[in-house]
Scaffold this active site. Structure first.
Site, PDB file in Angstrom:
ATOM      1  N   GLY A   1       0.832  -1.194   0.000  1.00 19.36           N
ATOM      2  CA  GLY A   1       0.000   0.000   0.000  1.00 19.36           C
ATOM      3  C   GLY A   1       0.861   1.236   0.000  1.00 19.36           C
TER       4      GLY A   1
ATOM      5  N   GLY B   1       2.020   4.448   2.235  1.00 18.60           N
ATOM      6  CA  GLY B   1       2.033   4.973   3.597  1.00 18.60           C
ATOM      7  C   GLY B   1       2.048   6.477   3.601  1.00 18.60           C
ATOM      8  N   GLY B   2       2.311   7.042   4.772  1.00 18.22           N
ATOM      9  CA  GLY B   2       2.298   8.488   4.921  1.00 18.22           C
ATOM     10  C   GLY B   2       3.270   9.175   3.973  1.00 18.22           C
ATOM     11  CG  PHE B   3       7.124   8.881   4.758  1.00 22.48           C
ATOM     12  CD1 PHE B   3       7.952   7.853   4.332  1.00 22.48           C
ATOM     13  CD2 PHE B   3       6.853   8.997   6.116  1.00 22.48           C
ATOM     14  CE1 PHE B   3       8.498   6.979   5.235  1.00 22.48           C
ATOM     15  CE2 PHE B   3       7.407   8.115   7.012  1.00 22.48           C
ATOM     16  CZ  PHE B   3       8.230   7.106   6.577  1.00 22.48           C
ATOM     17  N   GLY B   4       5.251   7.393   1.378  1.00 22.60           N
ATOM     18  CA  GLY B   4       5.710   6.620   0.230  1.00 22.60           C
ATOM     19  C   GLY B   4       5.154   5.216   0.260  1.00 22.60           C
TER      20      GLY B   4
ATOM     21  CE  LYS C   1       5.699   3.408   7.402  1.00 19.30           C
ATOM     22  NZ  LYS C   1       5.551   4.513   8.345  1.00 19.30           N
TER      23      LYS C   1
ATOM     24  CG  ASP D   1      -2.181  10.524  11.880  1.00 12.07           C
ATOM     25  OD1 ASP D   1      -3.408  10.757  11.989  1.00 12.07           O
ATOM     26  OD2 ASP D   1      -1.627  10.289  10.795  1.00 12.07           O
TER      27      ASP D   1
END
Ligand SMILES: *[C@@H]1O[C@H](CO)[C@@H](O)[C@H](O)[C@H]1NC(C)=O
Ligand SMILES: *[C@@H]1O[C@H](CO)[C@@H](O)[C@H](O)[C@H]1NC(C)=O
Ligand SMILES: *[C@@H]1O[C@H](CO)[C@@H](O)[C@H](O)[C@H]1NC(C)=O
Ligand SMILES: *[C@@H]1O[C@H](CO)[C@@H](O)[C@H](O)[C@H]1NC(C)=O
Ligand SMILES: *[C@@H]1O[C@H](CO)[C@@H](O)[C@H](O)[C@H]1NC(C)=O
Ligand SMILES: *[C@@H]1O[C@H](CO)[C@@H](O)[C@H](O)[C@H]1NC(C)=O
Ligand SMILES: *[C@@H]1O[C@H](CO)[C@@H](O)[C@H](O)[C@H]1NC(C)=O
Length: 807
Positions: free
Chosen positions: A503, A505-508, A524, A620
């Site tokens: 999937g 993620g927040g930054f990639g 990640k 978060d």
């Protein structure tokens, strides 16, 4: 008239204090306590009577605090509940306490059978229910006492341990669940083998070990410092060995309890807040799990991976060790040779398991060493007592198990090593070398210096081409993260194939991979274009590498070459939202799984807020940031937005509001003020989502236009909370746990931060059945409010959203 009012006020006050009360603290053979009646200790502190637990409710005879009636400290018939209110407690002529049911059959008995003249049962102010001879000469000579048969709670002056003469043991056994007092699977024993230590067990498995008592505290509880309100201690003499504590100020209320999920907690009552506060828990982290790193392995909670071999030892099976299976521990590099061996000091440790140890209180360290050296199976020694420079002798035989390292209050241990390991000795202990050797070493120092200079120059050059160090480094922080090679990760992820993509993620993107050894990982990748991402990447490295908790996702290492990569343990069950909001997968989450998740996230957050060295606000918390392992245990992930705060600071301001709609607290979304209480708000939303299986944001109800919080609040106010429950868990559900979780969820999402409980209060409320305060209206219960308010108070595009996409 005035006088009358004054008089009745007076009566009210008196009866509150329990002074005007005909409650007795003693019964004789002529008297009995029926269901509905009670015994009250002379000072009005403890009460003995009948209470209900379970669904359908069952009746138990127990003891509780008079002013905190929901805190049960002892249960008589825990394994034999009464189905109705026909129970009666009596003292027989033979001095036995018996609990009889309506038809006269014996439900429970204290089993005393030596006749006395005039037996009476008395409830003391210590919470001890005793049977004694009213005509006896010594009023403290008890024939039977409840302190000898504890349930899950240790009160002041209760002994946990052994009468060595009679072989009689007192130990704690957890309740089966918060509404079932019958014996659960966890016990707390003082283990009498070798030098005694407390062992927390599940069945016959050791879960946690306190370590030996060192005169000040247990070796494995470095945070336990002298306290002005109570004194704890360990007693070991010819006749007895036990752990106990005493309250130094009679106005203090404190108890130690082994809760149903096997965690030992100490609570202290705060009158001002009318609540229990959590003072201490054990086990705390992964390194507290018994023998995490195997024999001769040492656990360091702030290292990654947490286990390493002690100096002079290597992994027994290095392949297993590399894929983080540490159970087989470490072995010596060089074999022992008995009399020629040396002892190498290791410092800042939790002393190893003392089940096969020997001790002598009067020997000193030098004598201790001599005895250990003489016996070839002796593997280590240390002082027994660390006070006043140290005294006594403790010897270990066989493998050294369950060692961990601490930053403070750790202890010294001298381990037997082969003479060839003398390089491990501190320099002043090394044998003096002849002058010749000295000259040589001068020469070699020079040579080394030259080599070093060359190397530094070379490395510098290399670094410019390929930025890499031995550790993942974020130049600001000194991190000890293992560095993975880019090619290793490329092979593991099948060259970042789209089939392996989990999937975004927040930054990639995030990829699944399998290392050579078979370990599954999640990788990640920081996309090179993202500037904000780099900051979050650094944040993640900085925080996650230093945090270790069973409910936080674990960072295994990183790679800073052409790409910036973070390598995590793989979570096969993905994130909580992938179950909760999926029409078919949601059925895999039955009630106990959901309750476990609610509890686990609470513990993870408590660790972030209060227990970790850094003290962190996550900012978060949401369902997609909670990952699930093979056993559906929750782990909090994504620390890209986390902020550390110092001891006194409790809130901060930010211009850049980042987070996720639906989970953000009002004060944070509207004013940019964040604190641990904004995490509590998000947690509350998550609890209600977990229970209902519905998203807060995007919740629709035909009857009104409120969001999930508003809906939950509505049902709660109307006494219909159970209707919030996801249909698929209705059958597996414990009503009391569900109602309690909803209630706690609503307490967490109250509009005003000060009204919300702290995470320690949440953990405590989840694990006990104390009375909960009534929640006030939630913040943001009307979704439309949020959008209107936020556009009126700030520009909508100032609200930067990150990590919105599910993974
Ligand atoms: C019990 O009651 C009997 C008769 O009422 C009385 O004689 C006796 O003293 C009482 N015993 C005790 C221990 O109170
Ligand atoms: C008395 O009641 C208990 C349950 O309260 C029951 O188990 C028992 O069989 C009954 N005994 C008699 C003699 O009726
Ligand atoms: C009393 O003895 C009976 C029979 O030996 C036993 O089942 C019961 O557990 C004992 N009760 C207590 C409180 O020890
Ligand atoms: C220990 O047990 C022995 C034998 O039953 C008894 O005489 C002694 O009083 C007990 N000691 C304590 C401190 O309770
Ligand atoms: C006991 O504690 C209370 C409340 O903290 C305090 O007011 C009182 O002075 C203390 N008493 C003693 C003897 O220390
Ligand atoms: C403990 O050490 C002292 C001093 O060396 C010695 O006198 C004593 O016998 C030892 N005790 C035991 C139980 O070995
Ligand atoms: C070494 O100590 C162990 C454990 O105390 C003991 O069983 C053994 O007899 C001792 N060996 C020698 C040679 O003293």
């Amino acid at each position: 008239m005035k006088a009358f009012v004054a008089l009745s006020m007076c009566l009210v006050l008196f009866s509150c204090n329990g002074l005007v009360s005909n409650a007795l603290d003693t019964i004789t053979t002529n008297q009995s306590i029926r269901d509905g009646e009670s015994l009250l200790s002379a000072g009005g502190i403890f009460e003995l009577g009948f209470f209900s637990k379970g669904d359908p409710p069952k009746r138990y005879l127990g003891i509780w605090y008079k002013k905190i009636t929901t805190t049960i400290v002892w249960v008589a018939n825990r394994a034999a509940p009464l189905a109705d209110t026909s129970g009666t407690l009596r003292v027989t002529h033979r001095g036995s306490l018996v609990l009889l049911s309506g038809n006269g059959s014996e439900i429970w008995s204290s089993n005393w059978s030596i006749p006395v003249l005039n037996p009476v049962a008395q409830l003391l102010d210590s919470g001890n229910l005793v049977v004694k001879d009213a005509d006896g000469s010594d009023p403290n000579n008890f024939m039977w006492q409840s302190f000898d048969h504890p349930t899950d709670t240790s009160l002041a002056r209760m002994k946990i341990g052994w009468n060595r003469t009679s072989g009689f043991e007192r130990y704690l056994t957890s309740w089966k669940s918060i509404d079932d007092p019958s014996p659960g699977s966890f016990t707390l024993h003082l283990d009498p083998n070798g030098y005694p230590q407390l062992l927390l067990k599940q069945g016959s498995d050791i879960k946690f070990r306190s370590g030996p008592w060192n005169g000040l505290r247990w070796s494995g509880t470095p945070n336990l410092n002298p306290n002005p309100y109570y004194r704890y201690g360990f007693v070991l003499n010819e006749e007895e060995t036990y752990y106990h504590y005493e309250l130094l100020n009679s106005s203090v209320i404190s108890r130690l309890i082994l809760i149903p999920n096997g965690i030992l907690e100490r609570f202290t009552w705060i009158d001002r807040m009318r609540g229990w506060t959590l003072y201490l828990t054990a086990p705390i982290d992964q390194c507290d799990d018994y023998a995490t790193c195997g024999a001769y392995g040492s656990c360091r909670v702030d290292a990654s991976p947490v286990c390493r071999c002690l100096k002079g030892f290597v992994p027994q099976f290095s392949q297993e060790w590399d894929i983080l299976d540490w159970s087989n521990g470490c072995v010596r590099k060089n074999p022992l040779d008995c009399e020629k061996d040396i002892f190498v000091p290791y410092s800042s440790l939790k002393l190893p398991d003392t089940q096969s140890s020997w001790f002598n209180k009067s020997m000193n360290l030098q004598e201790c060493k001599v005895v250990c050296l003489k016996n070839c199976s002796c593997t280590a020694y240390s002082n027994l007592d660390i006070q006043d420079g140290g005294s006594g002798c403790l010897l270990w035989f066989g493998k050294l198990m369950d060692i961990r390292e601490y930053n403070e209050n750790g202890q010294d241990l001298y381990i037997r090593m082969a003479a060839s390991e003398s390089a491990l000795l501190p320099s002043h202990q090394k044998k003096h070398k002849p002058v010749m050797a000295l000259a040589v070493s001068f020469g070699s120092v020079f040579l080394i210096l030259v080599l070093l200079t060359i190397c530094v120059l070379q490395c510098k050059k290399k670094k410019m081409e390929l930025p890499q160090g031995d550790n993942c480094e974020d130049r600001d922080a000194d991190l000890e993260l293992p560095l993975f090679d880019m090619s290793t990760i490329a092979i593991a992820t099948n060259y970042f194939s789209t089939n392996n993509k989990l999937g975004e993620g927040g930054f990639g993107p995030v990829y699944k991979g399998v290392l050579m050894g078979g370990q599954e990982i999640a990788v990640k990748v920081l996309s090179r274009t993202s500037r904000q991402g780099l900051q979050e990447f650094k944040n993640e490295v900085r925080y996650v590498s230093k945090l270790q908790h069973r409910n936080l996702v674990k960072l295994l290492g990183c790679c800073i070459q052409e790409e910036n990569l973070l390598i995590y343990e793989f979570m096969p069950n993905r994130s909580l939202d992938s179950f909760l909001f999926d029409p078919t997968r949601r059925e895999h989450l039955d009630w106990s799984a959901r309750f476990n998740i609610i509890n686990g996230i609470a513990r993870g957050l408590l660790y972030l807020h209060e227990d970790s060295r850094l003290r962190i606000i996550h900012r978060d918390i949401k369902a997609s940031n909670v990952l699930l392992d093979y056993e559906m245990n929750p782990k909090i992930s994504d620390f890209g937005l986390a902020k550390s705060f110092t001891g006194n600071e409790t809130q901060a301001n930010t211009d850049r509001v980042v987070g996720t709609y639906g989970y953000m607290s009002p004060e944070y979304a509207l004013e940019g003020v964040f604190s641990t209480k904004s995490d509590v708000f998000s947690y509350g939303v998550l609890v209600l989502e977990t229970i209902s299986g519905k998203r807060n944001r995007g919740f629709h109800h035909p009857g009104h236009r409120q969001n999930l919080l508003g809906h939950a609040w509505r049902l709660f106010s109307e006494g219909r909370s159970m209707q919030l429950l996801d249909k698929v868990v209705k059958n597996s559900c414990s009503t009391s746990e569900a109602l309690r979780s909803i209630h706690i969820g609503l307490l967490c999402v109250q509009r005003c931060p000060d009204d919300r409980p702290s995470m320690s209060a949440v953990v405590m409320m989840l694990g006990s059945d104390i009375e909960l305060p009534h929640p006030k209206e939630p913040g943001f219960f009307n979704e439309r409010n949020l959008l209107e308010e936020s556009t009126s108070q700030s520009q909508p595009n100032e609200i930067t959203m990150t990590g919105l996409s599910a993974r």
